[in-house]
Design an enzyme around this catalytic site. Structure first.
Site, PDB file in Angstrom:
ATOM      1  N   SER A   1       0.838  -1.197   0.000  1.00 35.11           N
ATOM      2  CA  SER A   1       0.000   0.000   0.000  1.00 35.11           C
ATOM      3  C   SER A   1       0.878   1.255   0.000  1.00 35.11           C
ATOM      4  O   SER A   1       1.721   1.428  -0.880  1.00 35.11           O
ATOM      5  CB  SER A   1      -0.946  -0.043   1.205  1.00 35.11           C
TER       6      SER A   1
ATOM      7  N   ASP B   1      -9.061  -6.556  -4.323  1.00 37.79           N
ATOM      8  CA  ASP B   1      -8.627  -5.248  -3.819  1.00 37.79           C
ATOM      9  C   ASP B   1      -9.149  -4.166  -4.758  1.00 37.79           C
ATOM     10  O   ASP B   1      -8.656  -4.005  -5.867  1.00 37.79           O
ATOM     11  CB  ASP B   1      -7.097  -5.210  -3.747  1.00 37.79           C
TER      12      ASP B   1
ATOM     13  N   HIS C   1      -8.199  -5.138   0.057  1.00 41.32           N
ATOM     14  CA  HIS C   1      -6.889  -4.489   0.170  1.00 41.32           C
ATOM     15  C   HIS C   1      -6.094  -5.035   1.347  1.00 41.32           C
ATOM     16  O   HIS C   1      -4.858  -5.081   1.308  1.00 41.32           O
ATOM     17  CB  HIS C   1      -7.080  -2.974   0.324  1.00 41.32           C
TER      18      HIS C   1
END
Length: 383
Positions: free
Chosen positions: A157, A324, A357
């Site tokens: 991320s 995601d 995610h």
């Protein structure tokens, strides 16, 4: 708390607070005259200092990535499932460095630490940050540890954004760049989610323009709401359906019953938000979401990611997860396509997952484990 430390754990670890007295010029134009970084390390740095691996944390992450601080700690570090002896990030091979970034709220210089000029917490006066500021501070950390070149820089991320920035800012100091569930820049939708989360904090009457500590208040409601907004984007529809469905936590739909109904998903989100608001700082949340929004890897290269990646010298691994939607596989494919066009060495893995995610953090995913293990095992380090 663990009954005993698992054999494949890094065990009990002690963080160290490292002091840096050389001024750090920030992208916003301001300067930190000095700063501190909270750091944890796992494994042993070899004699040639070629086995060092940097972990870059995501929005709500910190230095405590693996192991336990004490036998009383309820959970290990946030990426413990993948860091340790015999794990994908193998401490029998690598010397792993994890830190809390500047602006964080877990020991490093940030809004909750004293401003040297006032002696009071920085609060809302803390400088605006960019991803490159973190990378420059991490380079200073590498210098302090005697590490000239990272065998790999790894991040998921927001951490993946730091890893990519490392490969451009310090191309001769990165051997491999591992980018997980990330993107070269945020979409308009992602920026909108971050804006909504920040607005919940900024409009909380207890926020006081970020100087809530001096008012002896905490913007708990705003921070909790911000966490709910963000948490929803970390999950997938299928994952929420499988875990919660429409199951009730309390109440009933029986005719003649006026008692309020609470769904399991509502209870879960409320619990997560309440827990988060007790350990995280509202100003840090604002700072880090803005750093996310402002990140644009190719901006200074004519908005051409191919030209950007031509600056790099390292090899890349990029991983995405099918469910995601915050950082979708399409965003990872954009990275991969740019790397290929820039004639850079890249391995790409797109993994089936229902975890959204958050998948990059979730343990017990065999294909993810195998993919990471396979790639990391091929990284060569000198004796």
């Amino acid at each position: 708390m663990p009954d005993s430390i698992p054999a494949n754990s890094v065990g009990l670890v002690t963080p160290q607070l490292m002091q840096f007295d050389e001024p750090l010029a920030l992208a916003c134009g301001r300067t930190l005259d000095s700063y501190q970084l909270m750091v944890e390390t796992y494994g042993t740095l070899n004699a040639s200092r070629t086995n060092a691996l940097l972990i870059c944390h995501a929005l709500s992450g910190h230095h405590h990535a693996a192991g336990y601080h004490s036998m009383d700690e309820r959970k290990p570090g946030w990426w413990d499932a993948y860091i340790g002896p015999g794990k994908p990030l193998d401490t029998n091979k690598f010397f792993i460095v994890s830190l809390n970034n500047i602006g964080g709220c877990h020991g490093s210089t940030g809004p909750v630490t004293p401003n040297p000029s006032t002696g009071q917490p920085w609060g809302g006066d803390f400088p605006t940050l960019r991803v490159r500021d973190w990378v420059h501070s991490q380079a200073r950390l590498a210098d302090a540890l005697g590490i000239q070149k990272w065998a790999a820089v790894v991040g998921g991320s927001l951490g993946g954004m730091q890893a990519m920035r490392w490969s451009l800012e310090y191309p001769d100091r990165v051997g491999h760049c591992v980018v997980i569930a990330s993107a070269m820049k945020l979409s308009a939708q992602n920026i909108a989610f971050n804006h909504a989360a920040r607005e919940a904090i900024l409009t909380d009457p207890d926020f006081h323009d970020g100087n809530f500590l001096s008012h002896s208040t905490v913007p708990k409601r705003g921070l909790s709401t911000a966490r709910v907004i963000a948490h929803l984007t970390y999950l997938s529809d299928d994952g929420m359906g499988q875990k919660f469905g429409r199951e009730l936590r309390s109440g009933s739909f029986e005719q003649g019953t006026e008692e309020p109904v609470e769904f399991q998903i509502e209870s879960y989100l409320r619990y997560q938000a309440d827990s988060f608001s007790k350990v995280f700082d509202a100003n840090t949340y604002v700072l880090m979401t803005r750093a996310l929004d402002y990140f644009d890897l190719a901006r200074e290269y004519g908005d051409d990611p191919v030209e950007a990646f031509k600056q790099a010298q390292c090899k890349y691994m990029v991983i995405s997860f099918t469910s995601d939607w915050r950082f979708s596989p399409e965003r990872s494919r954009e990275i991969v396509n740019a790397l290929i066009r820039a004639d850079r060495d890249v391995v790409y893995g797109e993994l089936e997952s229902d975890f959204g995610h958050d998948a990059f953090l979730i343990p017990n995913q065999p294909r993810y484990w195998d993919l990471l293990t396979s790639y990391m095992s091929q990284i060569e380090v000198a004796d």
